[in-house]
Design a protein around this motif. Sequence first.
Motif, mmCIF file in Angstrom:
data_model
loop_
_atom_site.group_PDB
_atom_site.id
_atom_site.type_symbol
_atom_site.label_atom_id
_atom_site.label_comp_id
_atom_site.label_asym_id
_atom_site.label_seq_id
_atom_site.Cartn_x
_atom_site.Cartn_y
_atom_site.Cartn_z
ATOM 1 N N ARG A 147 0.775 -1.198 -0.002
ATOM 2 C CA ARG A 147 0.211 -0.072 -0.079
ATOM 3 C C ARG A 147 0.927 1.340 -0.025
ATOM 4 O O ARG A 147 0.646 2.355 -0.904
ATOM 5 C CB ARG A 147 -1.012 -0.089 1.236
ATOM 6 N N ALA A 173 -1.230 6.459 3.710
ATOM 7 C CA ALA A 173 -1.826 5.281 2.915
ATOM 8 C C ALA A 173 -3.183 4.768 3.559
ATOM 9 O O ALA A 173 -3.500 3.653 3.187
ATOM 10 C CB ALA A 173 -0.688 4.373 3.125
ATOM 11 N N GLU A 176 -6.659 4.464 -0.356
ATOM 12 C CA GLU A 176 -6.146 3.990 -1.483
ATOM 13 C C GLU A 176 -6.315 5.457 -2.523
ATOM 14 O O GLU A 176 -5.483 5.094 -3.805
ATOM 15 C CB GLU A 176 -6.448 2.719 -2.277
#
Length: 689
Positions: A147, A173, A176
């Motif tokens: 991620r 993070a 997304e």
Amino acid sequence: MTASVKLAKLTLSPINVRKRPDELLEIPQMAADLEARGVLQNLLVTPVRKPRGTFEVFDGGRRLRGLRLLAERGVIDPETYDVPVKVLVGDEATLSETSTAANFHQLKMTPAEECRAFQYFIGLTGDIDGVAKRFGLTRRFVEGRLRLATLAEPIFEALSEGTITLDVAKAYASTENQEKQLLVWNSYGTSYSNADTIRRVIANETMNSTDPVAILVGEDRYADAGGKVDRDLFSDSGDKWVNPEIAQRLAADIMEAEAKRVGEELGLGWIRPIASNYTHSAAAGLYRVILPAADLTEEQQARLEAIAERQQAISVAMDDEAIGEDAYKALDQEYDALSAEEHAIRNVAPVLPDELRPLVGAFLKLTPKGEMVLDAEYYSEEPIRIGGTEDETGDTADKGSRSRPSGAGRESATPASRPEAVAPGGKPLSARLYDELAMQRRDVLAATLLSHPALALDYALFVMIDDRMTAESAYGSTIRARSPQDPVTGEQPATRARSYLAEAHDGLDAGWTEYQSQVDRFEAFRGLDDDAKAAWLAYIVAMSLEAPNSRAEQSPLHNRLATIMEIDVASWWRPTSENFFDRVSKGSILTLLADVGGAALTARHATMKKSEISESCAKLFAGEAIVEPEVRDAALAWVPNAMKFLDSAPADDLDVDDEPEDQDGDQETVAVNDADGEPQLDDQDALAA
């Protein structure tokens, strides 16, 4: 010479330079990697005389421990497993130096490099579980790195360069959506936001149509940009904007353009737009520029004298009992108008000199009504002194600086350090560390005071009244309308108390601040319910609390408030590498470890580097280390004396049979900063730093 040696023939050499406890060496992860890929790098060994045919490993201790763990699990047979080694012969000094060199020049991968690496080879295989198993990691850890690898490019570059911490990168993070990441990044950047703030902002999935950002942007512009609106047909609280990132992006564009226009028009060094009416966090690390009041002109002075004469005449006329009601009302209105004129003359905004304009800047704020307003305060990135003669400037600098006094031509007795200014083991805290701890201690008191508005009222009323009746001044509060001047400027370590104070401000009912007229604001404030007023009172009093500097005593009133509220400082503040352990000597930390866990705990850390001790202690005192229950409890309860509220019980609560504490013990002095602003340390402190 390179060779293969059976695992059973290898033992760990006492000259191996790695002395960290096994729990800090991540042996299970190493074992998983060895099981998956075998030994990729030769172990450095030297032959020993007894038992014959055996070797000591002086570099590669983690790999040896990992292989032994696999043997314990039955994965490999130590009698038959061949370990690749490089055999070196020499005296202990040479072998120890070789071990040091092998470890000294290792450079650990940065989190950004780890992310790109995982992204690359998982992209080839797609086997996340397999990679996690081979590296001895959890699937969640690997997914987290993947991620992070998909962060928006400016944020990932900041992580690569070390501009932001890994925790802040993880906060970005948490979504997304790269557009949302960039939106928050452009608004908050790297200067004054912590991970909790970023995560909280990103978590806001919708925006109320009455939000200042929404008002600034307008629904038409938002809809044209693709934003969606959920209509609320059953309340007057406003519709919900489903795509707040679009509104934030549009608002950022609007405010950036306005900031550029205002900056060019005023010729200031910078204009920073903030989507808030509150500049405290944004101004962290900057210096407020205090401009001297403009001198009155001869015309203004003459006008003030005329106003005073006329007001005196009006007062005499209004005292005449024969005056009619209409005439009295007209004189009263004239008197008020003259008072307003006098106030306007005496309170002319100071003028910023042209030569300072390129050196200072200001914030473009967003009011609760969605209006862009330039803040009246100026700030600079470096201290700027304005006005005064050269001699006066020098005198002021001496009073306000922390430069060490030269003491030329005279001797002075070194003052004894107060107990709260001494680190474990008796060494004095540096002046800057003491000041920072004093500010963090003040924040704990302020955060707790928010939930005690009645006590805040008592405290505020006492300070204001007593200040008028006596010559006392050390109340530990600026309730008399001054803003606290903290002993340390610049960005400070994030603490639970400081975050709580910021959240409390965001939760206040600020609708009454939207009115332009002072009377209208007053009437609107009067209309608040008692709970809202109490919350404002507690917040204002809490934010007035002053942190004493390293040369001042603790405020007795602060200590008494803490006792009344039964503040548990340890639940609000924990020592970390950033706010404590990196700032004191290795000797002080070892003394503390002995106090908390005894000689065994100290021995496990004695041979570690200062940075390793700091990292280990940060986990231990946060309750994250695996230790005995009594050691964990002692670590979680510990705070330095500088963070304690040293209150004494009232006279009627004292036990007359108790013996007084010895106040005459030998103490060392608080370190005083030198001319370059760094604390003076003794040899041990200097080595530890």
